[in-house]
Design a protein around this motif. Structure first.
Motif, mmCIF file in Angstrom:
data_model
loop_
_atom_site.group_PDB
_atom_site.id
_atom_site.type_symbol
_atom_site.label_atom_id
_atom_site.label_comp_id
_atom_site.label_asym_id
_atom_site.label_seq_id
_atom_site.Cartn_x
_atom_site.Cartn_y
_atom_site.Cartn_z
ATOM 1 N N LYS A 259 30.224 44.948 44.877
ATOM 2 C CA LYS A 259 30.925 44.196 44.564
ATOM 3 C C LYS A 259 30.327 44.779 43.442
ATOM 4 C CE LYS A 259 26.275 41.990 41.152
ATOM 5 N NZ LYS A 259 24.678 41.199 41.986
ATOM 6 N N LYS A 260 29.886 46.397 43.343
ATOM 7 C CA LYS A 260 30.481 47.215 42.186
ATOM 8 C C LYS A 260 31.735 47.526 41.701
ATOM 9 C CE LYS A 260 27.083 49.044 40.046
ATOM 10 N NZ LYS A 260 27.014 48.443 38.906
ATOM 11 N N TRP A 262 33.836 45.422 42.598
ATOM 12 C CA TRP A 262 34.601 44.047 41.393
ATOM 13 C C TRP A 262 33.632 43.914 40.802
ATOM 14 C CZ3 TRP A 262 37.596 39.894 43.146
ATOM 15 C CH2 TRP A 262 38.024 39.783 44.682
ATOM 16 N N GLU A 263 33.650 44.948 39.823
ATOM 17 C CA GLU A 263 32.497 44.211 38.642
ATOM 18 C C GLU A 263 33.167 45.341 38.256
ATOM 19 O OE1 GLU A 263 28.425 45.896 38.810
ATOM 20 O OE2 GLU A 263 27.387 44.238 39.602
ATOM 21 N N ARG A 264 33.821 46.713 38.243
ATOM 22 C CA ARG A 264 34.401 47.560 37.347
ATOM 23 C C ARG A 264 35.762 47.515 37.783
ATOM 24 N NH1 ARG A 264 31.223 53.257 39.225
ATOM 25 N NH2 ARG A 264 29.423 52.473 38.087
ATOM 26 N N ASN A 265 36.251 46.081 39.109
ATOM 27 C CA ASN A 265 37.747 45.411 39.002
ATOM 28 C C ASN A 265 38.597 46.616 39.993
ATOM 29 O OD1 ASN A 265 39.767 43.710 38.216
ATOM 30 N ND2 ASN A 265 40.535 44.856 36.660
ATOM 31 N N THR A 293 31.985 55.299 42.105
ATOM 32 C CA THR A 293 31.512 53.930 42.024
ATOM 33 C C THR A 293 30.709 54.706 43.092
ATOM 34 O OG1 THR A 293 33.360 52.799 41.513
ATOM 35 C CG2 THR A 293 32.303 52.109 43.146
#
Length: 436
Positions: A259-260, A262-265, A293
């Motif tokens: 998830k992290k 994806w949040e950070r692209n 990450t």
């Protein structure tokens, strides 16, 4: 005139080389020590750093007198270059002028690029250890004498306790040992060396455990492998891959990290959607994926009651557990990323082809009864260059810091090919002009 120049080069080669070494050391010393993000780990003997360079720094680094560390590192680098170059000069018949050029090429990483000469990084002694290992392995295949394999194993022991990426040397040493035994038809002397080669990784691991018990209070290996194994696997993973994990702890860690990302692209699927080359993005953002990450955010997911060292250990355990199943699940995408990362490490597709052609040609020559030292060293250099880049490509980004160890071999290969062409030209029969 040409002969006189060659004679003078031979006569004053060592003097010129000494001047270059001393001048380079003095120049680098004036620049002072360079501290990097990783330097604190060695200065503080962190649990995530291997022992050899950490101990080396404790002996030679003082803020008030940092020049001692620089001179010590440069002395080791210069000594290893001298030993290797003199070996190649004697066994390959390279003229002094070309040996001088090769020495300058070997010095290049100390002054330019990552500037290992005055950097507080393990590369500063991993590089000379690597050159010494190449020296002993080349002597082993030049002379076909097993005693040099024994000496190379001692150097390899120190090298593996400096940087773990060189584990690929173990099967290569075993391969060369078997080749020598077959050539000499002497297997009795090779058995002890073969056994020591096989147990070397375990000896390194035990030494690493003991060091961290003394330095950090924990009988653990340096907890830094799982992160590198998981990073490319996590980059190519999908959120639905959580189904492959059985325990709640593994599922929780995977979902949070994914998830992290994806949040950070930072997912490969986001790269495919926006049309950006996925491998180039991975190489450019490796630190954001791995260190910022999986590593930094991953520690936040662990129990707050754990000490910093215990978090490192726990993170190593869970990343190692997650990596294997995830690589298997996405093996196609993972292997594609690793292969492209491998190719990018050479900076050119032509260079990849160049090294494989050398490996194939010289490897075929080794199967013959009569084989030249040129073919032997070309095989060794090409094999080590390809193996190092392939090993790095599996878990890290193939940037200069991890691949520079073999850059000099390209120039050696070019020099040797030019020499052989010159010999062929010299051996051509002279055709006298005919009078008509």
């Amino acid at each position: 005139m040409d002969r006189k120049i060659i004679y003078l080069s031979e006569k004053y080669f060592k003097y010129l080389l000494g001047i270059i070494f001393i001048g380079t050391t003095l120049y680098i010393a004036t620049k002072g020590a360079i501290l990097h993000n990783d330097s604190d780990g060695y200065l503080n003997m962190s649990i995530i750093r291997l022992p050899v360079y950490s101990l080396f720094v404790q002996l030679f680094y003082f803020k008030e007198f940092e020049i001692l560390l620089i001179v010590s590192q440069m002395s080791f680098i210069c000594a290893s270059i001298y030993i290797l170059v003199m070996n190649l000069k004697e066994n390959l018949g390279i003229q002094a002028f070309w040996c001088l050029l090769l020495s300058i090429v070997l010095l290049y990483p100390s002054i330019f690029g990552i500037k290992i000469g005055n950097s507080v990084l393990s590369e500063a002694i991993a590089y000379p250890l690597y050159l010494l290992l190449f020296h002993f392995l080349s002597l082993a295949i030049f002379t076909e004498n097993q005693k040099y394999i024994g000496k190379s194993l001692l150097i390899l022991f120190a090298l593996l306790l400096t940087r773990g990426q060189f584990l690929y040397f173990v099967p290569i040493v075993i391969l060369l040992l078997i080749w020598i035994c077959v050539r000499k038809r002497d297997y009795k002397k090779g058995i002890p060396l073969l056994l020591f080669s096989c147990i070397l990784p375990f000896a390194v691991s035990i030494t690493d455990h003991i060091y961290h018990k003394v330095a950090n209070g924990y009988f653990e290996a340096t907890p830094w492998t799982g992160l590198h194994l998981l990073t490319p696997a996590m980059y190519v993973a999908n959120v639905t891959d959580v189904e492959i994990y059985k325990t709640e702890k593994e599922r929780y860690f995977f979902e949070k990290i994914q998830k992290k990302l994806w949040e950070r692209n930072l997912s490969i699927y986001q790269r495919e959607a926006d049309g950006i080359d996925a491998t180039e993005f991975y190489r450019a953002n490796y630190t954001r994926i791995a260190n910022w990450t999986i590593y930094d955010y991953g520690k936040e997911l662990l129990a707050p009651s754990l000490t910093p060292e215990e978090k490192f250990i726990e993170l190593e355990k869970i990343t190692t557990k997650l990596a294997g199943p995830l690589i298997i699940k996405n093996f196609g995408a993972w292997s594609k990323l690793s292969f492209k990362n491998f190719v990018k490490g050479f900076k050119s597709n032509l260079l990849v082809l160049f090294y494989f052609i050398i490996l194939g040609y010289s490897g075929t020559a080794l199967l013959k009864r009569k084989v030249t030292n040129t073919s032997k060293v070309l095989f060794l250099g090409a094999l080590l260059t390809i193996s190092n880049t392939a090993t790095v490509a599996v878990g890290m980004h193939t940037i200069e810091r991890f691949t520079f160890y073999n850059d000099w071999f390209f120039f050696l290969a070019i020099f040797l090919m030019l020499f052989n062409l010159k010999k062929l030209e010299g051996n051509k029969p002279r055709i006298e002009p005919q009078l008509t």
